[in-house]
Design a protein around this motif. Structure first.
Motif, PDB file in Angstrom:
ATOM      1  N   PHE A  60       0.826  -1.197   0.000  1.00  0.00           N
ATOM      2  CA  PHE A  60       0.000   0.000   0.000  1.00  0.00           C
ATOM      3  C   PHE A  60       0.868   1.258   0.000  1.00  0.00           C
ATOM      4  O   PHE A  60       0.611   2.197  -0.748  1.00  0.00           O
ATOM      5  CB  PHE A  60      -0.952   0.019   1.202  1.00  0.00           C
ATOM      6  CG  PHE A  60      -1.813   1.244   1.212  1.00  0.00           C
ATOM      7  CD1 PHE A  60      -2.886   1.360   0.344  1.00  0.00           C
ATOM      8  CD2 PHE A  60      -1.520   2.306   2.046  1.00  0.00           C
ATOM      9  CE1 PHE A  60      -3.659   2.511   0.317  1.00  0.00           C
ATOM     10  CE2 PHE A  60      -2.281   3.455   2.027  1.00  0.00           C
ATOM     11  CZ  PHE A  60      -3.358   3.569   1.164  1.00  0.00           C
ATOM     12  N   GLY A  63       2.240   1.836  -3.395  1.00  0.00           N
ATOM     13  CA  GLY A  63       1.205   2.387  -4.275  1.00  0.00           C
ATOM     14  C   GLY A  63       0.960   3.859  -4.004  1.00  0.00           C
ATOM     15  O   GLY A  63       0.830   4.665  -4.932  1.00  0.00           O
ATOM     16  N   THR A  75       0.637   2.814  -9.600  1.00  0.00           N
ATOM     17  CA  THR A  75      -0.183   2.715  -8.394  1.00  0.00           C
ATOM     18  C   THR A  75      -1.191   1.584  -8.521  1.00  0.00           C
ATOM     19  O   THR A  75      -1.276   0.724  -7.647  1.00  0.00           O
ATOM     20  CB  THR A  75      -0.921   4.050  -8.124  1.00  0.00           C
ATOM     21  OG1 THR A  75       0.038   5.078  -7.917  1.00  0.00           O
ATOM     22  CG2 THR A  75      -1.827   3.941  -6.909  1.00  0.00           C
ATOM     23  N   THR A  76      -1.952   1.596  -9.602  1.00  0.00           N
ATOM     24  CA  THR A  76      -2.999   0.576  -9.748  1.00  0.00           C
ATOM     25  C   THR A  76      -2.405  -0.823  -9.891  1.00  0.00           C
ATOM     26  O   THR A  76      -2.964  -1.785  -9.364  1.00  0.00           O
ATOM     27  CB  THR A  76      -3.937   0.898 -10.930  1.00  0.00           C
ATOM     28  OG1 THR A  76      -3.162   1.066 -12.120  1.00  0.00           O
ATOM     29  CG2 THR A  76      -4.737   2.165 -10.658  1.00  0.00           C
ATOM     30  N   LEU A  79      -1.183  -1.945  -6.370  1.00  0.00           N
ATOM     31  CA  LEU A  79      -2.277  -2.147  -5.415  1.00  0.00           C
ATOM     32  C   LEU A  79      -3.238  -3.276  -5.809  1.00  0.00           C
ATOM     33  O   LEU A  79      -3.994  -3.756  -4.964  1.00  0.00           O
ATOM     34  CB  LEU A  79      -3.078  -0.856  -5.241  1.00  0.00           C
ATOM     35  CG  LEU A  79      -2.337   0.331  -4.627  1.00  0.00           C
ATOM     36  CD1 LEU A  79      -3.265   1.539  -4.542  1.00  0.00           C
ATOM     37  CD2 LEU A  79      -1.769  -0.021  -3.263  1.00  0.00           C
ATOM     38  N   LYS A  92      -7.884  -2.865   1.681  1.00  0.00           N
ATOM     39  CA  LYS A  92      -8.695  -3.022   0.469  1.00  0.00           C
ATOM     40  C   LYS A  92      -9.487  -1.737   0.210  1.00  0.00           C
ATOM     41  O   LYS A  92      -9.573  -1.262  -0.924  1.00  0.00           O
ATOM     42  CB  LYS A  92      -9.637  -4.218   0.612  1.00  0.00           C
ATOM     43  CG  LYS A  92     -10.490  -4.487  -0.611  1.00  0.00           C
ATOM     44  CD  LYS A  92     -11.299  -5.754  -0.421  1.00  0.00           C
ATOM     45  CE  LYS A  92     -11.999  -6.177  -1.672  1.00  0.00           C
ATOM     46  NZ  LYS A  92     -12.642  -7.503  -1.514  1.00  0.00           N
ATOM     47  N   LYS A  95      -7.130   1.097  -0.776  1.00  0.00           N
ATOM     48  CA  LYS A  95      -6.760   0.872  -2.186  1.00  0.00           C
ATOM     49  C   LYS A  95      -7.859   1.407  -3.102  1.00  0.00           C
ATOM     50  O   LYS A  95      -7.581   2.135  -4.058  1.00  0.00           O
ATOM     51  CB  LYS A  95      -6.562  -0.627  -2.425  1.00  0.00           C
ATOM     52  CG  LYS A  95      -6.501  -1.044  -3.888  1.00  0.00           C
ATOM     53  CD  LYS A  95      -7.150  -2.412  -4.032  1.00  0.00           C
ATOM     54  CE  LYS A  95      -7.300  -2.859  -5.443  1.00  0.00           C
ATOM     55  NZ  LYS A  95      -8.490  -2.382  -6.125  1.00  0.00           N
ATOM     56  N   GLU A  99      -7.678   4.400  -5.927  1.00  0.00           N
ATOM     57  CA  GLU A  99      -8.080   4.178  -7.321  1.00  0.00           C
ATOM     58  C   GLU A  99      -9.188   5.144  -7.740  1.00  0.00           C
ATOM     59  O   GLU A  99      -9.173   5.659  -8.865  1.00  0.00           O
ATOM     60  CB  GLU A  99      -8.525   2.732  -7.516  1.00  0.00           C
ATOM     61  CG  GLU A  99      -7.385   1.752  -7.451  1.00  0.00           C
ATOM     62  CD  GLU A  99      -7.829   0.301  -7.491  1.00  0.00           C
ATOM     63  OE1 GLU A  99      -6.990  -0.537  -7.838  1.00  0.00           O
ATOM     64  OE2 GLU A  99      -9.000  -0.001  -7.182  1.00  0.00           O
TER      65      GLU A  99
END
Length: 166
Positions: A60, A63, A75-76, A79, A92, A95, A99
């Motif tokens: 995390f 990311g 990042t995506t 993660l 989660k 994340k 996003e």
């Protein structure tokens, strides 16, 4: 030598003595990030994850660092594995918040970040970081409303590194 440099030197020595220790590499990466040595932080976070793919906090943080560096695709990608965590896992939701932020879906980002904070009882410093991010999103939303009324354009600087110490 200041405390940050002393911490980094101590951690670098520890990593040299135990290079396959993912947790040590994670701690070193966090120190690098706090001092603004982002290239070294990315390398150490990446090493920590390679050594222990289940070190989700390191994933995390990596990311988040990629997002700070303006690398949303990284990042995506970094993660993505957090999506397989249980729905009760705060990472989660964090994340998903990042996003959504990347997609400029501020409402969904705020919802996910708030849910993550609600679920996170183990890492209070991370909640503090996410609250700072929420403040910045709310500021961007206020600027967006002003922009719609003909004011200045929206600024979206969401960097958290250098603001908090873990």
């Amino acid at each position: 030598m200041d405390n940050a440099n002393t911490d980094i030197e101590s951690l670098r020595k520890a990593v040299l003595n135990d290079p396959r220790n993912a947790e040590l590499r994670y701690l070193l990466a966090a120190e690098y990030a706090q001092t603004g040595d982002y290239d070294s932080a990315v390398l150490e976070f990446s090493a920590a994850i390679a050594l222990n793919p289940l070190l989700h906090v390191a994933r995390f943080q990596l990311g988040l660092l990629h997002l700070t560096l303006g690398q949303p695709h990284h990042t995506t990608a970094v993660l993505a594995p957090l999506e397989s965590l249980d729905d009760t896992a705060f990472l989660k939701h964090f994340k998903r918040g990042l996003e959504s932020l990347i997609r400029d879906d501020f409402a969904a980002s705020l919802d996910s970040l708030e849910k993550g904070i609600e679920l996170n009882t183990t890492l209070p410093p991370l909640n503090k970081d996410m609250r700072l991010l929420i403040e910045r999103i709310n500021g961007a939303l206020a600027e967006q409303k002003q922009s719609a009324a003909g004011a200045e354009p929206v600024r979206t600087d969401f960097s958290l590194y250098g603001m908090t110490k873990h």
